[in-house]
Design a protein around this motif. Structure first.
Motif, PDB file in Angstrom:
ATOM      1  N   ALA A 266       0.953  -1.178  -0.045  1.00  0.00           N
ATOM      2  CA  ALA A 266       0.170   0.025   0.024  1.00  0.00           C
ATOM      3  C   ALA A 266       0.903   1.252   0.248  1.00  0.00           C
ATOM      4  N   PRO A 267       0.524   2.237  -0.635  1.00  0.00           N
ATOM      5  CA  PRO A 267       1.329   3.595  -0.695  1.00  0.00           C
ATOM      6  C   PRO A 267       1.838   3.974   0.606  1.00  0.00           C
ATOM      7  N   PRO A 268       1.366   4.221   1.653  1.00  0.00           N
ATOM      8  CA  PRO A 268       1.715   4.771   2.954  1.00  0.00           C
ATOM      9  C   PRO A 268       2.918   3.977   3.540  1.00  0.00           C
ATOM     10  N   LYS A 269       2.813   2.392   3.306  1.00  0.00           N
ATOM     11  CA  LYS A 269       4.087   1.771   3.981  1.00  0.00           C
ATOM     12  C   LYS A 269       5.124   1.723   2.716  1.00  0.00           C
ATOM     13  N   ARG A 270       4.743   1.672   1.436  1.00  0.00           N
ATOM     14  CA  ARG A 270       5.713   1.818   0.352  1.00  0.00           C
ATOM     15  C   ARG A 270       6.452   2.987   0.562  1.00  0.00           C
ATOM     16  N   TYR A 271       5.859   4.078   0.565  1.00  0.00           N
ATOM     17  CA  TYR A 271       6.780   5.453   0.612  1.00  0.00           C
ATOM     18  C   TYR A 271       7.798   5.355   1.883  1.00  0.00           C
ATOM     19  N   VAL A 272       7.211   4.862   3.122  1.00  0.00           N
ATOM     20  CA  VAL A 272       8.026   4.643   4.322  1.00  0.00           C
ATOM     21  C   VAL A 272       9.391   3.840   4.088  1.00  0.00           C
ATOM     22  N   LEU A 273       9.167   2.863   3.226  1.00  0.00           N
ATOM     23  CA  LEU A 273      10.076   1.907   3.039  1.00  0.00           C
ATOM     24  C   LEU A 273      11.116   2.345   2.255  1.00  0.00           C
ATOM     25  N   ILE A 274      10.822   3.144   1.209  1.00  0.00           N
ATOM     26  CA  ILE A 274      11.522   3.799   0.190  1.00  0.00           C
ATOM     27  C   ILE A 274      12.402   4.895   0.860  1.00  0.00           C
ATOM     28  N   LEU A 275      11.670   5.683   1.576  1.00  0.00           N
ATOM     29  CA  LEU A 275      12.300   6.812   2.391  1.00  0.00           C
ATOM     30  C   LEU A 275      13.375   6.349   3.411  1.00  0.00           C
ATOM     31  N   SER A 276      13.149   5.284   3.984  1.00  0.00           N
ATOM     32  CA  SER A 276      14.078   4.598   4.930  1.00  0.00           C
ATOM     33  C   SER A 276      15.294   4.282   4.286  1.00  0.00           C
ATOM     34  N   MET A 277      14.859   3.620   2.969  1.00  0.00           N
ATOM     35  CA  MET A 277      16.203   2.981   2.295  1.00  0.00           C
ATOM     36  C   MET A 277      17.148   4.339   1.932  1.00  0.00           C
ATOM     37  N   ILE A 278      16.417   5.223   1.220  1.00  0.00           N
ATOM     38  CA  ILE A 278      17.212   6.334   0.901  1.00  0.00           C
ATOM     39  C   ILE A 278      18.041   7.057   2.079  1.00  0.00           C
ATOM     40  N   HIS A 279      17.289   7.166   2.985  1.00  0.00           N
ATOM     41  CA  HIS A 279      17.882   7.690   4.386  1.00  0.00           C
ATOM     42  C   HIS A 279      19.103   6.977   4.846  1.00  0.00           C
ATOM     43  N   ARG A 280      19.156   5.560   4.670  1.00  0.00           N
ATOM     44  CA  ARG A 280      20.117   4.810   5.084  1.00  0.00           C
ATOM     45  C   ARG A 280      21.345   4.800   4.001  1.00  0.00           C
ATOM     46  N   ALA A 281      20.901   4.885   2.865  1.00  0.00           N
ATOM     47  CA  ALA A 281      21.768   4.764   1.801  1.00  0.00           C
ATOM     48  C   ALA A 281      22.693   6.227   1.984  1.00  0.00           C
ATOM     49  N   ILE A 283      23.498   7.714   4.729  1.00  0.00           N
ATOM     50  CA  ILE A 283      24.576   7.630   5.604  1.00  0.00           C
ATOM     51  C   ILE A 283      25.468   6.648   5.354  1.00  0.00           C
ATOM     52  N   GLN A 284      25.339   5.567   4.977  1.00  0.00           N
ATOM     53  CA  GLN A 284      26.284   4.516   4.394  1.00  0.00           C
ATOM     54  C   GLN A 284      27.158   5.056   3.249  1.00  0.00           C
ATOM     55  N   ALA A 285      26.736   5.901   2.425  1.00  0.00           N
ATOM     56  CA  ALA A 285      27.551   6.390   1.166  1.00  0.00           C
ATOM     57  C   ALA A 285      28.423   7.485   1.929  1.00  0.00           C
ATOM     58  N   ARG A 286      28.069   8.176   3.009  1.00  0.00           N
ATOM     59  CA  ARG A 286      29.220   9.266   3.670  1.00  0.00           C
ATOM     60  C   ARG A 286      30.015   8.315   4.339  1.00  0.00           C
ATOM     61  N   ASP A 287      29.852   7.198   4.743  1.00  0.00           N
ATOM     62  CA  ASP A 287      30.621   6.229   5.441  1.00  0.00           C
ATOM     63  C   ASP A 287      31.691   5.919   4.409  1.00  0.00           C
ATOM     64  N   ASP A 288      31.154   5.518   3.390  1.00  0.00           N
ATOM     65  CA  ASP A 288      31.945   4.826   2.359  1.00  0.00           C
ATOM     66  C   ASP A 288      32.783   5.897   1.719  1.00  0.00           C
ATOM     67  N   LEU A 289      32.473   6.977   1.722  1.00  0.00           N
ATOM     68  CA  LEU A 289      33.159   8.187   1.035  1.00  0.00           C
ATOM     69  C   LEU A 289      34.405   8.414   2.186  1.00  0.00           C
ATOM     70  N   ALA A 290      34.008   8.506   3.384  1.00  0.00           N
ATOM     71  CA  ALA A 290      34.993   8.753   4.350  1.00  0.00           C
ATOM     72  C   ALA A 290      36.316   7.378   4.181  1.00  0.00           C
ATOM     73  N   ASP A 291      35.813   6.471   4.146  1.00  0.00           N
ATOM     74  CA  ASP A 291      36.698   5.242   4.236  1.00  0.00           C
ATOM     75  C   ASP A 291      37.668   5.309   2.669  1.00  0.00           C
ATOM     76  N   MET A 292      36.848   5.726   1.867  1.00  0.00           N
ATOM     77  CA  MET A 292      37.693   5.479   0.368  1.00  0.00           C
ATOM     78  C   MET A 292      38.632   6.863   0.209  1.00  0.00           C
ATOM     79  N   PHE A 293      38.343   7.899   0.873  1.00  0.00           N
ATOM     80  CA  PHE A 293      39.235   9.198   1.103  1.00  0.00           C
ATOM     81  C   PHE A 293      40.315   8.749   1.931  1.00  0.00           C
ATOM     82  N   ILE A 294      40.144   8.107   2.989  1.00  0.00           N
ATOM     83  CA  ILE A 294      41.365   7.708   3.870  1.00  0.00           C
ATOM     84  C   ILE A 294      42.227   6.794   3.036  1.00  0.00           C
TER      85      ILE A 294
END
Length: 984
Positions: A266-281, A283-294
């Motif tokens: 259903a749209p309400p749950k679908r939107y929360v799942l996608i937004l949570s995925m984007i949010h975590r992505a 955060i993870q991308a910044r962690d990965d960027l720091a690792d790669m920079f180092i």
């Protein structure tokens, strides 16, 4: 419906052991008197005793007919009730009256509206941070038991948990929906549509993009990915007020789904799942960027060092030429006393050697690359990275976590001059963030005074930035691994009420001054005792220089009786294949009950228990779905195996399955002859992986790209916990975390490790957590022993002590040290995260310095014991040998795919290591079952079996295990029942 097997809802065991019957179901004298007081009829007394003992065990009243026959017979015999008497209730009225009498006797309230309210309140509070119905049911059971309320039927709790979870989640979904504009909803839906690209994938697929190995090109790609994520819909405002644990669960659920599967929600749950995925992505991308920079900065420095070495080789011939020329000049001066004649001869000599100008150029070149200063060479390797690194600085927000802001100010100056073309700039910079060698490289003397070489300045600042991000002195906003760790700690106001109990638990003094005094006295007493006992100590000696040396112990050869016992055992071990082992251990321990859909519902697949066993075999032995399916004779398709791994298994479920096997293993007597379970050893072994992921690094010692499986192995041989970490990471930071993450019945308080475990901060943190760190140390002479004070000297071992402890530093930061430890205990921050910050030298971070100083005290005390106690060294060696043996044993079972982990996703790589641990522990368990059975048979036959010989055995035997061929599973085959409580 939630699976009852994944909850703590009490149930009867199918085959209770004799010891369990005696402990749980034997009526006491008071209970027999109670039953006799209620009814004088034997059948009625029997029924009351059955219900009483069942209720004490379960917390609810089962039907009398459903009580296992073994329990009925045990209570009958223990109560002296005739075999002709049957526990039957002719009238329900009598049954209900007995229920009420038993509740009153046990002071337990019946399940009613109040119980429903208590369970509902507990579930509602838990549902704010938990999502699995089984977890909510467990919370409700715990609260009902605490308040002495009768448990309802499982179906009641299950319905209630689903209703509450639905209400809480729907509230979250509707709240987020109202925060989304129509255009934002449309944009989220568009992420699930296939876009016209070569891969024919949706934009949702790109959110899951994994970083590749560290290179300039991939660093640029990662920056592009971060920009794309930033441009996607979704902000902190959309997910505001949602607990972070919920967001992580929603993101994990979304990651396991593809776009087509998400569309079905259903749209309400679908939107929360996608937004949570984007949010975590993000955060993870910044962690990965720091690792790669180092990693990129480290690579630039490596190339600079290599270039310096190349130049040294290049100029070696010129150096020899100049030295020969100087020798000839000296010879002329010694043979010709007249200065005028000597001068003419020298000038002729220098002309023959190339002339003064060429010789001066050679001297300048050699002088430029003398010493170890490769910093001037870094610009040429940094130059290609310059635009990318400046772009990175504009995308990330960084802050200093210390009072020293010198690097942040230098960074502002660097960004200010980003587009300057001139090499020299005139700026006032505080260079306290770096060392003198960099300062000499950056500053150039000119006619206008001392100016800054902009090129070297940029390399200097980015190098310092990489170091301070790694040490935690600089944090990255929106990151997780590189966030400001201070914000993750409890406040002192939160810690203060916990201090007294914690200090009492570990035997620490409750204030800073007393803590330091007791620690100083301990160091002084241990050092004095070792010094006094030195002449009679057979573990220590002196070399020709007067330095203490460790004497070697005499190798112990195994006795003939032990070898004969081992041979007899191996001869009788039944041949088994790995799948049969997994089936047997699943029957005994039910480890596969923890697998299942992420939603917590019952699996809707055919023969789920069998599928979970096959999936564990597939990934634990590294066969891969396609290869395993071929050898399973079509019993399961590759898609089925991949689906189970993706949708029904994660690291938490694998850890829970491992815990079940460990707990059942710990009940056997045989492992207790190998160890007490109070100590463990930690060590890593390299696994090959493909190089197209950020975790992969080239391992110098082993060669090739890979990662490290870092295992914690109990002294009873079983694997307690494992991490999968990069080759270049400092392994010591995971030494403590493995013990803290281990929740099994085996709880070691002593941890052994290899040489990497001797860091001062690790010693300090383990001491404050009540863990004895005892690593095996090779070059102990290279470590500094610290005196309790400058005035103290020792007669025999004084030469070992090189420095003095700064007790004032420890006393000053005593509250900070306790705040960190209590935060780790409360789960606010992991020990590995903290040690990653404290594992890198930081002159700015006073917390690091306090941990290091406390660690110096603890390490010196340990070293004094290590060098003076030969038995301690032998114990450490024996335990660390077990983890090294486990490394070989687990890899023997990892026989598929040429031993290469094929997945580039770090989460999947971690899962593969835990699958492998699960297979290894299952084989260890089966071996102990077989060895116990054979040892009992041998003893019955008169074969000499003694404890000393049994203690030399190991469960790491593989000669009887079949790894190859076609695999056939028969999960319905019932193995012989086991009773681990029986003596060998």
């Amino acid at each position: 419906m939630a699976s009852i097997e994944r909850t703590a809802y009490p149930r009867f065991k199918r085959n209770p052991l004799a010891k369990e019957l005696d402990t749980l179901y034997t009526p006491t004298e008071d209970e027999l008197k109670f039953a006799y007081a209620v009814s004088r009829k034997e059948s009625s007394r029997f029924s009351i005793l059955l219900l009483l003992k069942a209720f004490q065990r379960l917390g609810y009243f089962p039907s009398v007919e459903n009580i296992p026959h073994a329990i009925v017979q045990h209570i009958r015999t223990a109560s002296g009730i005739s075999h002709e008497v049957s526990p039957v209730y002719a009238e329900l009225k009598t049954l209900y009256r007995h229920h009420q009498i038993i509740r009153q006797h046990l002071n337990v309230a019946a399940w009613n509206d109040n119980g429903l309210r208590v369970a509902g309140d507990a579930m509602a509070a838990a549902a704010e941070v938990m999502d699995n119905p089984a977890d909510l049911i467990n919370v409700a059971i715990e609260e009902l038991v605490r308040q002495r309320i009768e448990l309802p039927a499982f179906s009641t709790l299950d319905r209630h948990s689903r209703r509450i979870r639905t209400l809480v989640n729907n509230r979250i979904f509707e709240t987020v929906l109202t925060r989304l504009s129509p255009s934002e909803r449309k944009e989220l839906d568009s992420l699930l549509e296939i876009v016209p690209n070569p891969q024919k994938k949706s934009l949702f697929f790109t959110i899951k993009q994994l970083p590749k190995r560290s290179s300039l090109e991939h660093l640029q790609e990662l920056l592009d990915h971060i920009v794309k994520l930033a441009d996607m819909v979704g902000s902190d405002q959309h997910l505001a007020s949602i607990p972070y644990a919920k967001i992580k669960h929603f993101a994990a659920e979304a990651k396991a789904l593809d776009a087509a599967e998400l569309k079905k929600f259903a749209p309400p749950k679908r939107y929360v799942l996608i937004l949570s995925m984007i949010h975590r992505a993000r955060i993870q991308a910044r962690d990965d960027l720091a690792d790669m920079f180092i990693k990129r900065i480290n690579q630039i420095h490596r190339r600079g060092k290599d270039e310096l070495e190349r130049l040294r080789i290049k100029y070696r011939q010129k150096t020899e030429h100049l030295v020969a020329t100087l020798a000839d000049v000296i010879d002329v001066l010694e043979t010709q006393p007249e200065d005028e004649a000597a001068g003419r001869t020298i000038r002729t000599l220098l002309t023959k050697r190339g002339g003064t100008s060429a010789l001066q150029d050679d001297c300048a070149a050699i002088n430029a690359f003398s010493g170890d200063n490769y910093f001037p060479l870094l610009w040429r390797f940094y130059r290609s990275h310059r635009p990318t690194l400046f772009r990175m600085m504009r995308l990330l927000t960084m802050t200093s976590t210390t009072e020293d802001k010198s690097l942040m100010l230098a960074l502002e100056i660097l960004l200010k001059h980003e587009h300057r073309k001139s090499v020299l700039i005139e700026e006032t910079v505080d260079f306290s963030f770096t060392n003198e060698r960099w300062k000499r490289t950056v500053l150039e003397k000119t006619e206008d005074g001392e100016l800054i070489n902009r090129q070297h300045f940029e390399v200097c600042v980015f190098s310092a930035l990489a170091g301070e991000i790694k040490s935690g002195d600089v944090s990255i906003r929106g990151s997780e691994a590189y966030a400001d760790y201070r914000e993750q700690l409890l406040t002192w106001d939160e810690c203060e009420p916990l201090v007294e109990d914690y200090c009492n638990q570990l035997g620490f003094s409750k204030n800073a001054q007393a803590f330091v005094i007791s620690l100083r006295d301990l160091l002084a007493n241990v050092a004095a005792e070792v010094d006094a006992g030195f002449p009679d100590n057979k573990a220590l000696g002196l070399n020709q220089s007067g330095m203490p040396i460790l004497k070697r112990s005499t190798p112990r050869e195994s006795k003939a009786s032990a070898r004969a016992l081992e041979a007899a055992l191996l001869q009788r071990m039944d041949e088994r294949n790995v799948i049969d082992v997994l089936c047997n251990v699943a029957h005994w321990t039910r480890w596969n009950r923890h697998f299942g859909p992420l939603s917590g519902s019952d699996p809707k697949i055919e023969n789920p228990g069998e599928r979970y066993i096959l999936t564990t075999f597939t990934y634990g032995c590294n066969l891969g779905p396609a290869q395993a399916s071929r050898h399973l004779r079509g019993a399961v398709t590759p898609h089925m195996l991949s689906f189970i791994n993706r949708r029904h298994a994660n690291t938490n479920k694998l850890n829970a399955a491992l815990k079940d096997i460990i707990n059942h293993y710990h009940a056997f007597e045989l492992p207790k002859l190998w160890g007490s379970g109070k100590s463990a050893a930690a060590d890593g072994t390299k696994f090959d992986i493909y190089d197209q992921n950020l975790l992969a690094e080239y391992h110098i010692r082993y060669g090739g790209y890979g990662g490290i499986a870092y295992h914690h192995i109990a002294d009873t041989y079983v694997a307690l916990f494992s991490h999968f970490i990069p080759c270049g990471v400092w392994e010591a930071i995971y030494i403590i975390e493995g013990l803290l993450q281990n929740s099994s019945d085996i709880q070691p308080d002593t941890i052994h490790a290899d040489t990497q475990g001797q860091s001062a901060p690790v010693f300090a943190l383990s001491y404050l957590l009540g863990i004895k760190l005892m690593p095996r140390i090779r070059n102990w002479h290279d470590l500094v022993f610290f005196r309790p004070d400058r005035e103290t000297t020792y007669k025999h071992i004084d030469v070992l002590f090189k420095d003095v402890i700064d007790w004032e530093l420890i006393e000053t930061h005593w509250k900070d040290l306790l705040r960190v430890v209590l935060s780790i205990k409360a789960g606010k921050i992991s020990s590995s995260t903290l040690l990653r910050k404290l594992g890198n030298y930081s002159r700015k971070n006073r917390l690091y310095q306090a941990f290091r100083e406390l660690g110096r005290v603890v390490r010196t005390i340990f070293l004094l014991g290590y060098i003076s106690d030969m038995e301690l060294r032998e114990q450490i060696t024996a335990t660390t040998n077990k983890v090294e043996a486990y490394n070989g044993f687990s890899k023997w079972l990892f026989f598929g795919g040429e031993g290469v982990i094929a997945d580039n996703d770090p989460e999947e790589q971690e899962k593969v290591i835990k699958y492998n641990d699960l297979v290894a522990n299952a084989v260890i368990f089966q071996n102990v079952v077989d060895q116990t059975r054979i040892l009992r048979l041998l003893k019955e036959e008169g074969f000499p079996v003694n404890r000393e010989d049994v203690a030399t055995l190991s469960p790491y035997v593989t000669g009887h295990i079949k790894r190859f061929g076609d695999y056939i599973i028969d999960s319905n085959a019932v193995p012989e029942p086991i009773d681990p409580t029986l003596p060998i």
